[in-house]
Motif scaffolding. Sequence first.
Motif, mmCIF file in Angstrom:
data_model
loop_
_atom_site.group_PDB
_atom_site.id
_atom_site.type_symbol
_atom_site.label_atom_id
_atom_site.label_comp_id
_atom_site.label_asym_id
_atom_site.label_seq_id
_atom_site.Cartn_x
_atom_site.Cartn_y
_atom_site.Cartn_z
ATOM 1 N N VAL A 66 -20.996 31.162 -153.217
ATOM 2 C CA VAL A 66 -22.407 31.452 -153.496
ATOM 3 C C VAL A 66 -22.702 31.259 -154.981
ATOM 4 O O VAL A 66 -23.737 30.676 -155.352
ATOM 5 N N SER A 67 -21.809 31.718 -155.849
ATOM 6 C CA SER A 67 -21.996 31.541 -157.293
ATOM 7 C C SER A 67 -22.045 30.064 -157.654
ATOM 8 O O SER A 67 -22.900 29.631 -158.444
ATOM 9 N N VAL A 68 -21.142 29.274 -157.086
ATOM 10 C CA VAL A 68 -21.128 27.837 -157.348
ATOM 11 C C VAL A 68 -22.409 27.187 -156.853
ATOM 12 O O VAL A 68 -22.995 26.323 -157.526
ATOM 13 N N ALA A 69 -22.875 27.597 -155.672
ATOM 14 C CA ALA A 69 -24.100 27.024 -155.116
ATOM 15 C C ALA A 69 -25.292 27.302 -156.025
ATOM 16 O O ALA A 69 -26.143 26.425 -156.243
ATOM 17 N N VAL A 70 -25.365 28.511 -156.588
ATOM 18 C CA VAL A 70 -26.463 28.848 -157.494
ATOM 19 C C VAL A 70 -26.402 27.998 -158.753
ATOM 20 O O VAL A 70 -27.424 27.470 -159.220
#
Length: 256
Positions: free
Chosen positions: A238-242
């Motif tokens: 999720v952090s990478v996607a953001v």
Amino acid sequence: MRALSWLYLALLYAFILLPVGALVLFSFQDGRLPVPPFQGFSLRWYADVLGDRRLMAALGHSVAVAAGSSLVACALGFLAAYGLARHALPGSALIRAVLIAPIAVSTLIVGLGLLLLVNRLGLPLSLWTAGIGHVVINLPLCFAILYAAMGDQQRSAERAARDLGASEAQVIGLVTLPMLAAPLAAAFFLSATLSWDEFIIAFLLTRFEVTLPVEIWSLLRSGLSPRLNAAGSLVFLVSVAVVVLLEILVLARRRR
């Protein structure tokens, strides 16, 4: 010399990404322990995590706190940056220093100070108090990004809009905010990423309703398992996607 540079770069990336790679790899471990040797590919631990009501509730809490605190931090950061960039206030340099100072303070110190303040005020520990804590640590970042983006180009456009009869609210809504769309997006997504991963303040300022990092920490007390790896991998993804979404927005803005 060029080969040494590439070797150094490869070693640097390996040093940074190897722990994350091991976390993600052993989240697909078919066995019950996330240790070598790899015992086969399986999605059972992801299914277990996604079917866990407590983990999913903590996931929802993390999303709510990250989104809400980031919106508030961006709004307050914009108002502070606009006021200091567009108006000559007495002691403006000192005000800027005070606004940015929390960046240099440990989140543990900030969290302990907020915990004492919350207890002094008699407020119950909850997601609301955790959100307030995340606003405190993200506001300096939002302010710094937006203040740096308010240059002469925006000032000239705002002056032209006022000369054409626009009210102050119209200037901000139709000129300033659209011109700061990319910095605002950057401030929001960076704040959301930091809030999403933050543990110390969320641990100190919540009790029964906890965020995902706090829930993962509580699971660690029962020992390591691929289930924890799967939960950690979801947080990382999720952090990478953001961050990737932020990069796409910035690149699209530059091409325009």
